[in-house]
Write an enzyme that holds these catalytic residues in place. Structure first.
Site, PDB file in Angstrom:
ATOM      1  N   ASP A  88       0.814  -1.218   0.000  1.00 49.99           N
ATOM      2  CA  ASP A  88       0.000   0.000   0.000  1.00 49.99           C
ATOM      3  C   ASP A  88       0.848   1.268   0.000  1.00 49.99           C
ATOM      4  O   ASP A  88       2.001   1.268   0.445  1.00 49.99           O
ATOM      5  CB  ASP A  88      -0.908   0.037   1.233  1.00 49.99           C
ATOM      6  CG  ASP A  88      -2.126  -0.856   1.068  1.00 49.99           C
ATOM      7  OD1 ASP A  88      -2.173  -1.607   0.078  1.00 49.99           O
ATOM      8  OD2 ASP A  88      -3.011  -0.824   1.946  1.00 49.99           O
ATOM      9  N   ASP A  89       0.229   2.339  -0.496  1.00 46.84           N
ATOM     10  CA  ASP A  89       0.688   3.734  -0.351  1.00 46.84           C
ATOM     11  C   ASP A  89       1.773   4.161  -1.329  1.00 46.84           C
ATOM     12  O   ASP A  89       2.235   5.298  -1.266  1.00 46.84           O
ATOM     13  CB  ASP A  89       1.178   4.020   1.079  1.00 46.84           C
ATOM     14  CG  ASP A  89       0.099   3.845   2.113  1.00 46.84           C
ATOM     15  OD1 ASP A  89      -1.081   3.811   1.723  1.00 46.84           O
ATOM     16  OD2 ASP A  89       0.428   3.719   3.304  1.00 46.84           O
ATOM     17  N   HIS A 139      -5.626   3.136  -4.818  1.00 46.75           N
ATOM     18  CA  HIS A 139      -5.650   3.446  -3.379  1.00 46.75           C
ATOM     19  C   HIS A 139      -6.067   4.901  -3.172  1.00 46.75           C
ATOM     20  O   HIS A 139      -5.616   5.552  -2.232  1.00 46.75           O
ATOM     21  CB  HIS A 139      -4.257   3.185  -2.790  1.00 46.75           C
ATOM     22  CG  HIS A 139      -4.251   2.931  -1.310  1.00 46.75           C
ATOM     23  ND1 HIS A 139      -5.146   2.114  -0.670  1.00 46.75           N
ATOM     24  CD2 HIS A 139      -3.421   3.399  -0.329  1.00 46.75           C
ATOM     25  CE1 HIS A 139      -4.876   2.072   0.626  1.00 46.75           C
ATOM     26  NE2 HIS A 139      -3.845   2.857   0.862  1.00 46.75           N
ATOM     27  N   HIS A 143      -5.242   9.725  -0.907  1.00 56.44           N
ATOM     28  CA  HIS A 143      -5.214   8.926   0.328  1.00 56.44           C
ATOM     29  C   HIS A 143      -6.150   9.505   1.391  1.00 56.44           C
ATOM     30  O   HIS A 143      -5.750   9.793   2.517  1.00 56.44           O
ATOM     31  CB  HIS A 143      -3.789   8.819   0.878  1.00 56.44           C
ATOM     32  CG  HIS A 143      -3.591   7.626   1.771  1.00 56.44           C
ATOM     33  ND1 HIS A 143      -3.883   7.646   3.117  1.00 56.44           N
ATOM     34  CD2 HIS A 143      -3.126   6.384   1.499  1.00 56.44           C
ATOM     35  CE1 HIS A 143      -3.606   6.472   3.652  1.00 56.44           C
ATOM     36  NE2 HIS A 143      -3.144   5.671   2.684  1.00 56.44           N
ATOM     37  N   HIS A 240       3.773  -2.367   3.342  1.00 57.47           N
ATOM     38  CA  HIS A 240       3.778  -0.986   2.832  1.00 57.47           C
ATOM     39  C   HIS A 240       5.114  -0.704   2.149  1.00 57.47           C
ATOM     40  O   HIS A 240       6.178  -1.016   2.713  1.00 57.47           O
ATOM     41  CB  HIS A 240       3.573   0.027   3.962  1.00 57.47           C
ATOM     42  CG  HIS A 240       2.208  -0.044   4.590  1.00 57.47           C
ATOM     43  ND1 HIS A 240       1.889  -0.955   5.559  1.00 57.47           N
ATOM     44  CD2 HIS A 240       1.075   0.695   4.362  1.00 57.47           C
ATOM     45  CE1 HIS A 240       0.630  -0.783   5.930  1.00 57.47           C
ATOM     46  NE2 HIS A 240       0.110   0.216   5.215  1.00 57.47           N
TER      47      HIS A 240
END
Length: 783
Positions: A88-89, A139, A143, A240
Site C-alpha cells: 500500500d501507499d 488506493h 489517500h 507498505h
C-alpha cells in the site's frame, strides 16, 4: 495624439495578456503541485469505531475479495497455501524499486495499491512495476477516507488515479483498496455504501487477512511473524512500500518470502487468486479447464478470461477505457498472452488491467507531463524564493547598519564638507503645463536663504505656464527669475537648455510641482565644498500625504531616502539623483554630455554617467523638497511604469561598466548589481513570495504561515520606524503600512513586471505627463 495613445495602448495589451497568462500558468502549476501533495483538498479525517449494523454478515465474515453481482455482495477467500502479497501507499522512489528487485529476485508477483498523486509523480516506477508482471490497484488519488467524501469526490479520486495509471503505464485497473482499511470485519455503515457503489461500477475491493503492521516498525522478526498466516490457510498479506520509513520492511521481505516458500506456499496476485478459485469451481462442477462461459465465482457478470476480472471497465474509470475488452498490456509473469476467439487474452496475474486507449491515454499522458513540470517548477521556485528572501532580509540588515553609520557620520558636530559654500547658484525649473503648481514653486524659491538665480524653462506649455511664472515672479518681487520658452522637446532638453543658460557653476534642478524650504538650497550645495563631489541628492518628501495613496508613498519615500540613499552614499554608488531635488556641478554635467534623451530616466542616466566619469555623488538629508505625489492609482501606475522602465534602460545603456576599470568599473561591480538585484530582480520575484504565503496559509499550515508573514512585516516596520526616526517624521503614518503591504506593494510589483515585459519584448514608452492639483504649498502645510 489620441491616435498615438491608442496605438501605444494596443501594443501594450498583448504584454499585459502575456503577464496574466504567465501568472495563471504559475497558479495552475502550484495548485496541481499542492493537490499532488494532498495540500489542496487534503482531508486527514479517519473514521474509527463506527457501527456495522447495516453491513451483511456474509461480508463481515467473508474473504478479502469483495465484488457485487446485481447489487448483491460476493466475497472470495484466498486459496490454501497461497499468499497474495499486497503493498500500500506507493510508489515511493526509495522503497518501491527495492521491493521490485526483491520480487524479481525470488520470481514472486505482487499487487500494489497505488496512490494516484504518487503515480503521477513517479510514473517510471509504475511502468517498471507493470512491465515486471505485477498487478496494480487504486488506493485513491490523495489517500483520503472515502467514507467522509461526497459521491463527486469519490468519483474524482478514482478517475484521477485511473488517468495517472494510463499516463504512467498505459493501463487502467478494476482493483481497489480503500485507505485506512484492513479486514472485512472493519467495514462499517459509512464505508459499506462506498464499496457498494464502486462494486456497481465494476471495481473489486480488496482487503487483508494478515497485516504485517510494518508501519509500526516493530522490528524485522515481528513483521515476519505477524505476516505469517496460521496453518495452511491462504492469505492476503499487507505490507507498505511507502508512507514512512520502510527500512524494516525491506529487510523482512526477503526472509519472509523464503520462509513461506519453505512452508510450501505459492505467491500470486489478486487476479491470480481469483483465477485459482475459478479453476477450482470449474473442476468441482465438472467443466473443462478452458471453459470461459458465464461468470466466475465472486465476479460480476461479463466475459472472464483465464479467471481474471470482469472484462467490462469500471464506470468510475475515465471515458476511453476498453469496455468488453480484455485488452491488456501484453504478457506478464505467469501469463501466456495470445488470442482466443478473436479476443486478446489477459495475463492471469494481471487480469485486472485494461489497456488505456483514446482520450484516457492522452489525458493521462498530459497529466503526467503537467506533474513533471510542477515537480520541477515549484521546488525550483521555492529554492529561488528562499534565496530572494535571504537576500532581502540581508539587505534590510545592511541598510539599518549603514544608515545608522551614515547618520552618525554626517551629524557629528565636527563634520564638515569643507569651507562653507556661499556663492550664488542657478535653480533650473523645467515646466510643462504646470499652471497649478508653478506659482507655489516660485514662491518657495523667493524665500531662499541662499543667493540664487531661477531659470524657468517652459517646454512648449499650452496652459499659460510661462505667463503665470512671470506674473508670480513680479508679485513676489523676484528680479532673479528668467523664463525661457522652447518648443516641446521633453524634460531632458529643457534641463539642458537651462544648464546652457546658467550663470553659475552649480546648478540645482527641481520639478515644476515641487516647493523648497527656505534653507533647502543652502543645505543642498554645501557638499560641493569637496572638489570630488559632482552631484548631490536631496531629501524629497510627499506633501499630499493625507490621502491613503499619499500616506503609502510617504512611507516609501522616507524609507527610500533615509535608508536606501544613505546606504548607497556610503558605498559610493548612488544610482539616482531625484528629479524633484538635485544639484550638479555644471562642469560635470557638460562633461558627461548633459541630460540624455536615450532613456526615460534621465536622472538615473546622468547619475550613473557621473559615477563612471569619477565624480562622487552624495546624499544631503537636510535639504528637503516637498513634492506632489500622484493622487490616483492610474497616475501612480503611469509614473512608476516610466520610472521602472527608464531605470532598466539606463542600466542597459551603462552595462559596459561591469567590465570597465577605474571609477566606472567600481560602479559597475558594486552599484549595478545592487540596483539590478534589489530594484528589479527581487521585486519581480516578490509577488511569488506573497503567492506562496497565501498558498501555505490556505493549504499547508495557516498559523505558521501567518506568523511568518507578520515576522517579515515586523522587520519592515522596524526599518520604517528607524527611517522615520532619522527624519523626525510622525509615526502615525506607519499604521498604514500593513495595508500598504497588501495593496500598494502589490501594485508596484505589477508595474515592475509590466515594465520588465515591455523591456524584454523591445517595447517603447513615451514621456507621460501627470495631472497635478497644485495642493502642495509651503512645507508648513505638509506636516
Amino acid at each position: 495624439m489620441e491616435r498615438a495613445a491608442g496605438k501605444a495602448a494596443a501594443l501594450q495589451r498583448p504584454r499585459v495578456i502575456l503577464a496574466l497568462l504567465l501568472l495563471l500558468g504559475l497558479t495552475c502549476v502550484m495548485l496541481l503541485d499542492g493537490y499532488l501533495r494532498a495540500e489542496v483538498g487534503g482531508d486527514q479525517r479517519v473514521r474509527d469505531g463506527a457501527s456495522a449494523g447495516k453491513v451483511p454478515d456474509k461480508v463481515l465474515n467473508g474473504g478479502p475479495i469483495l465484488t457485487f453481482r446485481n447489487g448483491s455482495p460476493v466475497t472470495q477467500t484466498i486459496p490454501k497455501k497461497t499468499i497474495v502479497l499486497t503493498f500500500d501507499d506507493g510508489p515511493n522512489p526509495t522503497y518501491t524499486p527495492t521491493v521490485l528487485k526483491i520480487l524479481k529476485k525470488y520470481d514472486v508477483p505482487g499487487t500494489f495499491f497505488l496512490v494516484g498523486s504518487m503515480v503521477s509523480r513517479y510514473p517510471s516506477i509504475v511502468k517498471q512495476m507493470v512491465a515486471q508482471g505485477n498487478e496494480v490497484g487504486i488506493h485513491t488519488f490523495t489517500h483520503v477516507d472515502l467514507s467522509y467524501q461526497s459521491d463527486a469526490r469519490i468519483k474524482r479520486e478514482m478517475e484521477q488515479t485511473q488517468l495517472a495509471l494510463a499516463g504512467a503505464a498505459g493501463i487502467t485497473t478494476t482493483l481497489f483498496r480503500a485507505p485506512y482499511s484492513s479486514e472485512t470485519d472493519a467495514i462499517d455503515n459509512y464505508s459499506y455504501p462506498v464499496y457498494k457503489k464502486l462494486g456497481a461500477s465494476g471495481y473489486t475491493s480488496v482487503f487483508v487477512d494478515t497485516d504485517s503492521d510494518d508501519w509500526k516498525q516493530p522490528g524485522v522478526a515481528k513483521i515476519i511473524k505477524w505476516a505469517t498466516p496460521s496453518g495452511t490457510s491462504g492469505s492476503s498479506v499487507l505490507f507498505h512500500d511507502a508512507g514512512g520509513v520502510r527500512s524494516q520492511t525491506m529487510k523482512a521481505l526477503p526472509t519472509y518470502i523464503e520462509k513461506m516458500k519453505a512452508k510450501g506456499y505459492t505467491f500470486t496476485t489478486v487476479s491470480g487468486a481469483i483465477a485459482k478459485n475459478a479453476s477450482a469451481e470449474r473442476a468441482a462442477n465438472g467443466t473443462g479447464a478452458g471453459a470461459s462461459t458465464g461468470a466466475a465465482a465472486g465476479t460480476s457478470t461479463g466475459t472472464v478470461e483465464a479467471g481474471g476480472q470482469p472484462s467490462a471497465a469500471p464506470s468510475g474509470a475515465p471515458a476511453g477505457t476498453t469496455p468488453g475488452g480484455g485488452q491488456t498490456v501484453g504478457s506478464a509473469v505467469g501469463g501466456t498472452g495470445g488470442t482466443q476467439n478473436g479476443t486478446r487474452r489477459t495475463s492471469v496475474l494481471q487480469g485486472a488491467h485494461r489497456e488505456a486507449t483514446g482520450m484516457t491515454l492522452y489525458e493521462g499522458k498530459a497529466l503526467i507531463y503537467a506533474v513533471t513540470v510542477a515537480e520541477w517548477v515549484v521546488p525550483g521556485l521555492a529554492a529561488g524564493l528562499t534565496v530572494v528572501g535571504v537576500a532581502v532580509m540581508s539587505r534590510f540588515g545592511m541598510m539599518l547598519i549603514l544608515a545608522r553609520r551614515h547618520y552618525r557620520q554626517r551629524n557629528k558636530r565636527r563634520f564638515s564638507w569643507g569651507p562653507t559654500v556661499t556663492g550664488p547658484v542657478t535653480v533650473i525649473v523645467p515646466a510643462y503645463n504646470e499652471k497649478e503648481c508653478i506659482a507655489n514653486t516660485l514662491e518657495s524659491l523667493a524665500k531662499s536663504t541662499h543667493p540664487i538665480e531661477v531659470i524657468v524653462v517652459d517646454d512648449g506649455s499650452s496652459d499659460g505656464t510661462s505667463e503665470i511664472a512671470r506674473e508670480a515672479a513680479r508679485s513676489f518681487g523676484m528680479t532673479n527669475v528668467r523664463v525661457i520658452r522652447q518648443e516641446n522637446a521633453g524634460k531632458p532638453a529643457a534641463l539642458n537648455n537651462g544648464v546652457r543658460s546658467a550663470s553659475y557653476d552649480i546648478v540645482v534642478m527641481m520639478d515644476g510641482d515641487t516647493v523648497f524650504e527656505p534653507d533647502t538650497v543652502r543645505q543642498l550645495v554645501q557638499p560641493f565644498a569637496d572638489p570630488e563631489v559632482g552631484a548631490v541628492a536631496g531629501n524629497a518628501k510627499v506633501g499630499n500625504r493625507n490621502t491613503i495613496i499619499g500616506a503609502w508613498q510617504h512611507i516609501e519615500y522616507v524609507m527610500g531616502f533615509n535608508l536606501d540613499r544613505r546606504m548607497y552614499d556610503l558605498l559610493r554608488c548612488m544610482p539616482t539623483i531625484p528629479g524633484a531635488i538635485g544639484a550638479f556641478r555644471r562642469e560635470a554635467v557638460l562633461q558627461v554630455g548633459g541630460m540624455s534623451e536615450d532613456t526615460l530616466a534621465e536622472d538615473t542616466d546622468i547619475t550613473i554617467a557621473m559615477h563612471r566619469e569619477g565624480w562622487r555623488v552624495v546624499y544631503q538629508e537636510h535639504a528637503r523638497a516637498w513634492t506632489e505625489a500622484p493622487a490616483s492609482l492610474k497616475q501612480l501606475w503611469s509614473q512608476r511604469y516610466r520610472w521602472s522602465y527608464g531605470t532598466m534602460q539606463a542600466l542597459w545603456k551603462h552595462r559596459k561598466s561591469l567590465t570597465d576599470k577605474g571609477p566606472s568599473g567600481r560602479f559597475g561591480r558594486v552599484g549595478m548589481p545592487l540596483v539590478v538585484i534589489f530594484q528589479i530582480i527581487t521585486p519581480v520575484f516578490a509577488p511569488l513570495i506573497d503567492v506562496f504565503t497565501v498558498y501555505s496559509m490556505i493549504f499547508v499550515d495557516f498559523w505558521a504561515s501567518l506568523a511568518m508573514w507578520f515576522a517579515v512585516l515586523g522587520i519592515q516596520l522596524l526599518c520604517a520606524a528607524y527611517a522615520f526616526r532619522l527624519d523626525r517624521e510622525k509615526y502615525r503614518y506607519l499604521l498604514m503600512m500593513p495595508l500598504q503591504q497588501l495593496a500598494y506593494r502589490q501594485m508596484m510589483y505589477l508595474v515592475l513586471i509590466h515594465s520588465s515585459i515591455t523591456a524584454l519584448t523591445g517595447g517603447r514608452l513615451r514621456w507621460q505627463k501627470l495631472k497635478r492639483t497644485g495642493e502642495v504649498g509651503t512645507p508648513a502645510g505638509a506636516s
